[in-house]
Design a protein around this motif. Sequence first.
Motif, PDB file in Angstrom:
ATOM      1  N   UNK A  15      -3.879 -10.063  -3.028  1.00 28.91           N
ATOM      2  CA  UNK A  15      -3.716  -9.087  -1.733  1.00 28.91           C
ATOM      3  C   UNK A  15      -2.671  -8.147  -1.944  1.00 28.91           C
ATOM      4  N   UNK A  16      -1.547  -8.084  -2.907  1.00 28.04           N
ATOM      5  CA  UNK A  16      -0.574  -7.202  -3.119  1.00 28.04           C
ATOM      6  C   UNK A  16      -1.162  -6.344  -3.938  1.00 28.04           C
ATOM      7  N   UNK A  29      -2.550  -0.095   1.507  1.00 27.65           N
ATOM      8  CA  UNK A  29      -2.443   0.013   2.964  1.00 27.65           C
ATOM      9  C   UNK A  29      -1.767  -0.940   3.658  1.00 27.65           C
ATOM     10  N   UNK A  30      -1.792  -1.126   5.081  1.00 24.97           N
ATOM     11  CA  UNK A  30      -0.875  -1.901   5.828  1.00 24.97           C
ATOM     12  C   UNK A  30      -1.145  -3.344   5.641  1.00 24.97           C
ATOM     13  N   UNK A  31      -2.206  -3.819   5.360  1.00 26.83           N
ATOM     14  CA  UNK A  31      -2.369  -5.241   4.937  1.00 26.83           C
ATOM     15  C   UNK A  31      -1.630  -5.753   3.693  1.00 26.83           C
ATOM     16  N   UNK A  66       1.696  -8.250   2.835  1.00 27.80           N
ATOM     17  CA  UNK A  66       1.893  -9.114   1.618  1.00 27.80           C
ATOM     18  C   UNK A  66       2.882  -8.933   0.696  1.00 27.80           C
ATOM     19  N   UNK A  67       3.271  -7.688   0.517  1.00 28.30           N
ATOM     20  CA  UNK A  67       4.515  -7.227  -0.421  1.00 28.30           C
ATOM     21  C   UNK A  67       5.898  -7.549   0.308  1.00 28.30           C
TER      22      UNK A  67
END
Length: 122
Positions: free
Chosen positions: A84-85, A89-91, A95-96
């Motif tokens: 996911x990282x 974008x926002x999502x 995760x970061x």
Amino acid sequence: MIRKLVERGALAAFALAALAAPGFAAADLENDYPTEARADYVFGCMAANGQTREALQRCSCSLDALAAILSYEKYVQASTILSMRQGIGQRANEFKSTKIFDDKVADLRRAQAEAEIRCFRG
């Protein structure tokens, strides 16, 4: 029919004897990494380290070491976070920038480092 029952009984007795043997840890009973995940890990490792018999042995060793340190559930969580990282974008930013996710990835990195020391440098 009776022969099959006797063979099954002998097999069960052998399994129980093995479980009762000194040095047999409860962790040996738990192999929670599915075969497909194990194969995927070894194939990826071999792609990065060469398609040789030695690479197969070292990559298999690495996975066994990793599995001894980190449960499959934690491995999947950390792998998902890393995946996911890589997004944008926002999502991906969530995760970061979340400490609990950093801790899960750090656990995976430590387990990978230990596996590398045991299997590739040891």
